[in-house]
Write a protein that holds these residues in place. Structure first.
Motif, PDB file in Angstrom:
ATOM      1  N   TRP A   1      -5.680   4.864   0.252  1.00  0.00           N
ATOM      2  CA  TRP A   1      -4.453   4.421  -0.402  1.00  0.00           C
ATOM      3  C   TRP A   1      -4.605   4.397  -1.919  1.00  0.00           C
TER       4      TRP A   1
ATOM      5  N   LYS B   1      -2.500   6.420  -4.715  1.00  0.00           N
ATOM      6  CA  LYS B   1      -1.869   5.720  -5.840  1.00  0.00           C
ATOM      7  C   LYS B   1      -2.314   6.311  -7.176  1.00  0.00           C
TER       8      LYS B   1
ATOM      9  N   VAL C   1       3.500  -0.007   0.533  1.00  0.00           N
ATOM     10  CA  VAL C   1       3.317   0.993   1.576  1.00  0.00           C
ATOM     11  C   VAL C   1       3.429   0.300   2.922  1.00  0.00           C
TER      12      VAL C   1
ATOM     13  N   VAL D   1       3.087  -0.418   6.962  1.00  0.00           N
ATOM     14  CA  VAL D   1       1.975  -0.204   7.902  1.00  0.00           C
ATOM     15  C   VAL D   1       2.129   1.137   8.638  1.00  0.00           C
TER      16      VAL D   1
ATOM     17  N   LEU E   1       0.627   3.702   6.461  1.00  0.00           N
ATOM     18  CA  LEU E   1      -0.833   3.520   6.395  1.00  0.00           C
ATOM     19  C   LEU E   1      -1.499   4.115   7.638  1.00  0.00           C
ATOM     20  N   LYS E   2      -0.854   3.946   8.782  1.00  0.00           N
ATOM     21  CA  LYS E   2      -1.431   4.462  10.030  1.00  0.00           C
ATOM     22  C   LYS E   2      -1.593   5.977   9.991  1.00  0.00           C
TER      23      LYS E   2
ATOM     24  N   GLY F   1      -3.899  -1.579  13.383  1.00  0.00           N
ATOM     25  CA  GLY F   1      -3.764  -0.299  14.062  1.00  0.00           C
ATOM     26  C   GLY F   1      -4.087   0.872  13.150  1.00  0.00           C
ATOM     27  N   LEU F   2      -4.886   0.619  12.108  1.00  0.00           N
ATOM     28  CA  LEU F   2      -5.285   1.704  11.199  1.00  0.00           C
ATOM     29  C   LEU F   2      -6.569   2.344  11.730  1.00  0.00           C
ATOM     30  N   ASN F   3      -6.624   3.651  11.724  1.00  0.00           N
ATOM     31  CA  ASN F   3      -7.791   4.368  12.216  1.00  0.00           C
ATOM     32  C   ASN F   3      -9.037   3.995  11.402  1.00  0.00           C
TER      33      ASN F   3
ATOM     34  N   VAL G   1      -8.963   2.819   4.873  1.00  0.00           N
ATOM     35  CA  VAL G   1      -7.610   3.324   4.602  1.00  0.00           C
ATOM     36  C   VAL G   1      -7.025   2.601   3.396  1.00  0.00           C
ATOM     37  N   ILE G   2      -7.198   1.280   3.372  1.00  0.00           N
ATOM     38  CA  ILE G   2      -6.634   0.497   2.264  1.00  0.00           C
ATOM     39  C   ILE G   2      -7.527  -0.712   2.021  1.00  0.00           C
TER      40      ILE G   2
END
Lengths: 626, 626
Positions: A141, A145, A161, A163, A166-167, B302-304, B316-317
């Motif tokens: 992320w 950005k 952002v 979710v 993000l997924k 639920g983020l990989n 991811v973040i």
């Protein structure tokens, strides 16, 4: 489970014992005309049972002729099925609404577009990002950005952002070798795609009517409409006006949920057909604008419409709403897509009227105009840029063909124009096929012609053959037929109709039109009184609605639907609400304008007016001054 | 379907033929200790089959004794069930984690609370509204907005209302005779209730650990914690460290979804128990704060998490997230409740560490302190208000009892303190019951005592009986038992244990502790080098974690887990992350602070350090200087 086969489609469905044919039709996706909402009042949902004939119910005995019952005709809403059955569903009663809406505002919308063209906070940005390494452990992320920041996108620090996005990010970044396109709406990421897709950006505007739902797909890069699809509102099976829908929501367990599902399913079908026609990806639809009457607005959002119907007529919310697609359960768009819902004015003057006012530019017109939307309700707006007044009239769906003996919508097989002189009758049939019925514009035309010839008198009576002018030819005179105590007028002989039965205008049909036109005219009259102006002060009359396109102006004046003004001041404009919705889709400034318009329009509650009843009674008479 | 009964609970479940006992246990909600993640490596998931004994698998033959197999012992992860079965599940292997977390920061948190007490944008406002009439046709929403405006609530014109709330409004207004309480968060309505409920306002802070999940219910009106519930993370069945969880997410279809469901279910159970204990309504929970390591953070959302595990370790973040409860599928709170998720620092230093830094006020401490979180990973933070450095060490779960022959968590029956002198052994058992095993603090204590007596040498070898000091009593000497090539130390004789089997410290157990303490110490050493200070410059060591509460400071120094400093500089503080999460729950200013803290902490990637391997090898030795 019982098997039902519908002809000529050959569609099969299994239903529980005791289900009505109407329920079975609904399940199989065949929408038919049921103006009374399946209550066994109107007798319109006539189908033919080929195999598995049932005993007629008392209601069927009353509404169908003995011959019909013998032949196997039954009412879909009354007949319950207990054995395997084959049923023929005549085209006539189907709502195969294929006709695409068109607006006569093309010139105007181009002008509007040029003024407000792509005034949008939607941005698509292509990024070719550096790949991560032990020396560069920025999160995915952060990487995006920073990439946006290099492209000088504003407000990076407050960028949000969801979710859902993000997924998608980690796999998409790696699959696309860190070359992606980011879609931003205001300060939020609403989409992320592999590669460069900056050219794919679409929006869809919906106009949800009580009877018809239309969806306009727009290319947001070039600002052009690229596909339109219109469908019948499937809720019509529960009745043809908003009051029946509200009743259904109240009286059935999960009724509101069912109505919401039906309308969302229709939006989804429209999205699907539009994207197929335009060959675009539905995930590239980022903006949605929705207009509709207040009841449709509530049903779409799952808001209880119960307090709209009884006095003092209170909606849950009138303000515009900025939502996400995920706020509307089951809507088949990306959950992050923006949804703007136009504001309502009152319980019976909805966002479609606000869109209309926007679409016809009434909000910036210095001169006084009168805007009439002939939908299932008849809404009237009078005023100018400075101030506007509106009211809703209980016009009913007569101009849409409902409650009329041979009435139908303006689709294939409908008579939409009638000319009668002393000796002969001429009419135009949509698509030039055998006659199936008469639509609103044909009806107005027909009644106006009969008034001209004196066959309908001032009070709306179809006169006896003997009372006719001696100059009238025998050909016309013969068409007046006495039935019981009233007369009816033979419009089309059996050999020219699809089902081989003649088409009449009955006395009851005339009464329905009288009620509808009186309601509208009373609304106009009371608004004129409220604003304290006379009809002559109206510089322009704009007749909108799916059926307004074809209305003959002279006839509309003759029957007293609208005030008598020079024809040049009258314009039929098609679906103004759809045009307004498209304008709002293209321009965020116009969306803000909508909220201001809704506040600028003063709602006049006709039911609380002491002068209403008197004016309405007067307006029931036909106006002979042309 | 096959029926399985679990004793002594008498819980029944039906499973498909061929399901493993572990799967059945999971379905019925009994969590057991499976350090290897059910791979048939550790042999910890031993259960007793009373009825329906199966043939032992090759793995079971290897990991269980002949006698055990004869008696009916099997491994839950290996045995598949093909007929109705009755199974006994010993208390020893259960993760009945009833112990409530407690923090030694009570003084601090009160100080923090007093500083930032209820710095919140949450407002509850009672409204007694006028009823609608024909003369007052305001919509329900307009009526509420006007009511708020009379109460001088700011930003009324920009006030937002989610569809979920709109849905509740019409019926609620009328049911409550237009007397309602509105809950506002910033410029949004997040709840609406009947009557005056301004006193009911709660928040919950979650600390999601790899092993344990804790939830702290807080009364937001008085600013006090009113209930705490801790539960085992049910994902533990897939392995006891984050790498196994990531592997499960990658290798199983819908693996990520399953892990997410498991964690959300646990949050829901914690919410339920907390609200029941505190006798409050869950719909009055308006604020949620969540902390956890980066992997748990990703799994919850639920983020990989796939790219966290391999180099270069990319999450991811990392940024904090402001969400709604509805953004976390199945979370059993009002969809409009606010959810704040603290920021992560890197792939292996998560939001729990940010919360810890917040909770122990390290971010505003002028002096240099060392913060060690002994969770399933061992995170180390060094620094002061000005700047902080952090690293994550692959300490493993040895201090939580995993990978230790008689290891267990710090629950009932665990030895948590050991004292050995020349002649006798004394130990303390949690809840003073028969011994079930030894927990992390007991283990550290035991190894320190054996080091003191010279029974473990500098390199970590348990010495032979013959090599012991001649001063050592026979009683102690006898406890050194040769087995194959290595020695083991008899800590508890069979008659004092729950299962009648003796408890040993094996050579392998010592090696596991060496690996863990070496990892932590190496982290500390490298941070000191990075900051360019010596251990003496550290003014305070803060040992946090569920198992940090009970650790004997001297022993921790003796085994070389932490640098040798005056004991007064060392503090065991329990669950600092939970405390920090509560602080963030109470104060929006502190939530903003979290983002700043996360940015202020420099992450040192140990795996990219050339000096890591050398330091680690050195740290494996035991330090005898006390």
């Amino acid at each position: 489970m019982i098997k039902i086969t519908f002809l000529p489609d050959k569609k099969n469905i299994k239903v529980n014992e005791g289900a009505t044919i109407l329920e079975a039709l609904e399940s199989v996706g065949i929408n038919i005309n049921t103006p009374c909402g399946g209550k066994g009042i109107c007798g319109k949902c006539k189908i033919l049972i080929n195999k598995g004939i049932t005993t007629a119910t008392l209601i069927e005995e009353e509404l169908l002729s003995e011959e019909e019952i013998k032949e196997g005709f039954r009412l879909a809403c009354q007949t319950k099925i207990f054995k395997d059955t084959i049923i023929e569903v005549a085209l006539k009663i189907r709502l195969d609404f294929k006709k695409v809406f068109s607006s006569n505002l093309e010139g105007d919308i181009h002008r509007i577009k040029n003024n407000f063209f792509l005034c949008s906070n939607l941005k698509k940005v292509f990024l070719d990002l550096e790949k991560p390494s032990l020396a560069d452990q920025r999160s995915d992320w952060e990487r995006i950005k920073n990439g946006l920041s290099l492209k000088k996108i504003e407000n990076i620090s407050n960028l949000k952002v969801p979710v859902e996005i993000l997924k998608k990010i980690p796999d998409l970044l790696r699959k696309s070798d860190f070359k992606i396109t980011v879609t931003l709406q205001n300060n939020e990421i609403i989409d992320i795609e592999s590669g460069n897709t900056t050219k794919n950006s679409y929006g869809i505007a919906f106009d949800i009517g009580t009877t018809t739902v239309a969806g306009y797909l727009v290319d947001l890069v070039i600002g052009e409409e690229i596909s339109v699809v219109a469908k019948t509102n499937p809720q019509i099976i529960h009745g043809d006006d908003v009051i029946s829908r509200i009743g259904f929501a109240q009286q059935h367990k999960k009724g509101l949920e069912k109505l919401q599902k039906e309308i969302v399913n229709t939006l989804n079908e429209i999205i699907k057909e539009n994207t197929q026609k335009a060959k675009i990806n539905r995930s590239n639809i980022y903006e949605v604008v929705i207009v509709g009457n207040t009841c449709m607005h509530h049903l779409l959002l799952g808001l209880n419409p119960s307090y709209i119907a009884p006095s003092p007529y209170i909606p849950v919310i009138k303000e515009s709403l900025n939502l996400k697609a995920k706020d509307i359960p089951r809507l088949a768009l990306e959950p992050t897509a923006n949804v703007f819902i136009l504001p309502n004015i009152s319980a019976f003057v909805g966002a479609d009227i606000v869109a209309g006012i926007l679409g016809i530019c009434m909000w910036k017109n210095e001169k006084i105009s009168l805007f009439i939307d002939l939908g299932t309700n008849g809404e009237v707006v009078l005023g100018s840029k400075k101030k506007m007044w509106t009211c809703s009239t209980a016009a009913g769906p007569a101009f849409e063909g409902a409650r009329i003996s041979s009435g139908m919508r303006a689709v294939e097989g409908a008579i939409d124009k009638v000319k009668i002189d002393n000796k002969s009758i001429d009419y135009r049939v949509i698509k030039d096929v055998k006659v199936r019925g008469i639509c609103g514009s044909g009806l107005i035309n027909l009644i106006a012609e009969l008034l001209k010839l004196g066959l309908i008198n001032k009070s709306g009576k179809l006169i006896d053959r003997e009372e006719c002018s001696p100059e009238l030819s025998e050909e016309i005179r013969k068409r007046i037929i006495k039935e019981q105590k009233a007369n009816k007028f033979l419009l089309v002989k059996e050999k020219e109709t699809e089902n081989g039965k003649p088409i009449y205008l009955t006395q009851k049909d005339v009464r329905e039109v009288q009620l509808a036109k009186a309601a509208i005219y009373t609304g106009i009259k009371i608004l004129l009184r409220e604003v304290n102006i006379s009809p002559e002060d109206i510089q322009k009359i704009l007749l909108a609605g799916a059926f307004g396109n074809f209305i003959d102006k002279e006839s509309a004046i003759r029957i007293g639907l609208i005030p008598q003004l020079p024809l040049g001041r009258i314009k039929c404009i098609g679906n103004a609400a759809g045009t307004g919705a498209e304008v709002a889709l293209l321009s965020e400034r116009m969306r803000e304008k909508c909220q201001k318009i809704a506040k600028k329009v003063k709602y006049i509650e006709l039911s609380s007016r002491p002068d209403f009843q008197e004016e309405f009674t007067k307006a029931m008479f036909f106006n002979f001054k042309v």
